[in-house]
Write a protein that holds these residues in place. Structure first.
Motif, PDB file in Angstrom:
ATOM      1  N   ARG A   1       1.796  47.372  63.930  1.00 33.22           N
ATOM      2  CA  ARG A   1       3.196  47.010  63.760  1.00 33.22           C
ATOM      3  C   ARG A   1       3.439  45.490  63.662  1.00 33.22           C
ATOM      4  NH1 ARG A   1       8.369  50.389  65.428  1.00 33.22           N
ATOM      5  NH2 ARG A   1       9.908  48.783  65.012  1.00 33.22           N
ATOM      6  N   PRO A   2       2.862  44.647  64.528  1.00 34.04           N
ATOM      7  CA  PRO A   2       3.145  43.202  64.408  1.00 34.04           C
ATOM      8  C   PRO A   2       2.775  42.599  63.046  1.00 34.04           C
ATOM      9  CG  PRO A   2       2.248  43.683  66.567  1.00 34.04           C
ATOM     10  CD  PRO A   2       2.087  44.938  65.746  1.00 34.04           C
ATOM     11  N   PRO A   3       1.584  42.874  62.480  1.00 39.73           N
ATOM     12  CA  PRO A   3       1.306  42.292  61.157  1.00 39.73           C
ATOM     13  C   PRO A   3       2.230  42.839  60.071  1.00 39.73           C
ATOM     14  CG  PRO A   3      -0.717  43.154  62.155  1.00 39.73           C
ATOM     15  CD  PRO A   3       0.418  43.553  63.034  1.00 39.73           C
ATOM     16  N   LEU A   4       2.569  44.118  60.158  1.00 38.22           N
ATOM     17  CA  LEU A   4       3.475  44.697  59.172  1.00 38.22           C
ATOM     18  C   LEU A   4       4.862  44.079  59.292  1.00 38.22           C
ATOM     19  CD1 LEU A   4       4.217  46.672  56.946  1.00 38.22           C
ATOM     20  CD2 LEU A   4       4.625  48.386  58.703  1.00 38.22           C
ATOM     21  N   GLU A   5       5.355  43.938  60.506  1.00 40.05           N
ATOM     22  CA  GLU A   5       6.682  43.337  60.679  1.00 40.05           C
ATOM     23  C   GLU A   5       6.696  41.886  60.210  1.00 40.05           C
ATOM     24  OE1 GLU A   5       8.334  44.051  64.569  1.00 40.05           O
ATOM     25  OE2 GLU A   5       8.627  46.171  64.128  1.00 40.05           O
ATOM     26  N   ALA A   6       5.602  41.164  60.427  1.00 38.11           N
ATOM     27  CA  ALA A   6       5.530  39.777  59.931  1.00 38.11           C
ATOM     28  C   ALA A   6       5.631  39.763  58.409  1.00 38.11           C
ATOM     29  CB  ALA A   6       4.230  39.115  60.399  1.00 38.11           C
ATOM     30  N   TRP A   7       4.928  40.688  57.750  1.00 37.44           N
ATOM     31  CA  TRP A   7       5.024  40.785  56.287  1.00 37.44           C
ATOM     32  C   TRP A   7       6.453  41.106  55.878  1.00 37.44           C
ATOM     33  CZ3 TRP A   7       4.645  39.932  51.507  1.00 37.44           C
ATOM     34  CH2 TRP A   7       5.224  40.816  50.589  1.00 37.44           C
ATOM     35  N   LEU A   8       7.084  42.071  56.550  1.00 39.27           N
ATOM     36  CA  LEU A   8       8.427  42.496  56.168  1.00 39.27           C
ATOM     37  C   LEU A   8       9.460  41.382  56.362  1.00 39.27           C
ATOM     38  CD1 LEU A   8       8.328  46.151  57.536  1.00 39.27           C
ATOM     39  CD2 LEU A   8       8.274  45.421  55.130  1.00 39.27           C
TER      40      LEU A   8
END
Length: 120
Positions: free
Chosen positions: A9-16
């Motif tokens: 979740r943290p890397p995905l949220e950073a991308w988003l």
């Protein structure tokens, strides 16, 4: 569906967040968008082979589905080349290139192409 949200979740949220700044994700808290996509993922039957995310934009819900439905291949489709290019980078960055790809095109056109028809 198996996935450890603490890791993906943290890397995905950073991308988003970056995608939102580019105008590829709508307004509102990114975490709320991810939560909604998680609820959507819960409705996908086990054993889903291929998933097509139409109008993927910044990758919602497609990138979340890629994390939560690891047995599925995903195609993130968008008509805007800018979105497709950004998604291709995100797919590599998030380590999903083995089963997720971004494609450009319009669904109403690709629906008539035998290579796409009845594949998802």
């Amino acid at each position: 569906m198996t996935a450890d949200a603490a890791s993906w979740r943290p890397p995905l949220e950073a991308w988003l967040v970056r995608a939102q700044r580019l105008g590829l994700v709508g307004p509102g808290a990114v975490g709320d968008h991810v939560d909604q996509a998680e609820r959507f993922a819960a409705a996908i039957p086990s054993g889903a082979g291929r998933i097509l995310d139409l109008g993927s934009g910044g990758g919602l819900p497609g990138l979340v589905l890629a994390q939560l439905v690891p047995e599925a291949e995903l195609v993130l489709l968008d008509a805007k080349e800018r979105a497709v290019s950004a998604l291709r980078g995100a797919i590599v960055e998030l380590g999903l290139a083995d089963r997720v790809r971004a494609e450009g095109g319009r669904a109403e056109v690709l629906a008539h192409d035998p290579a796409w028809r009845e594949r998802f």
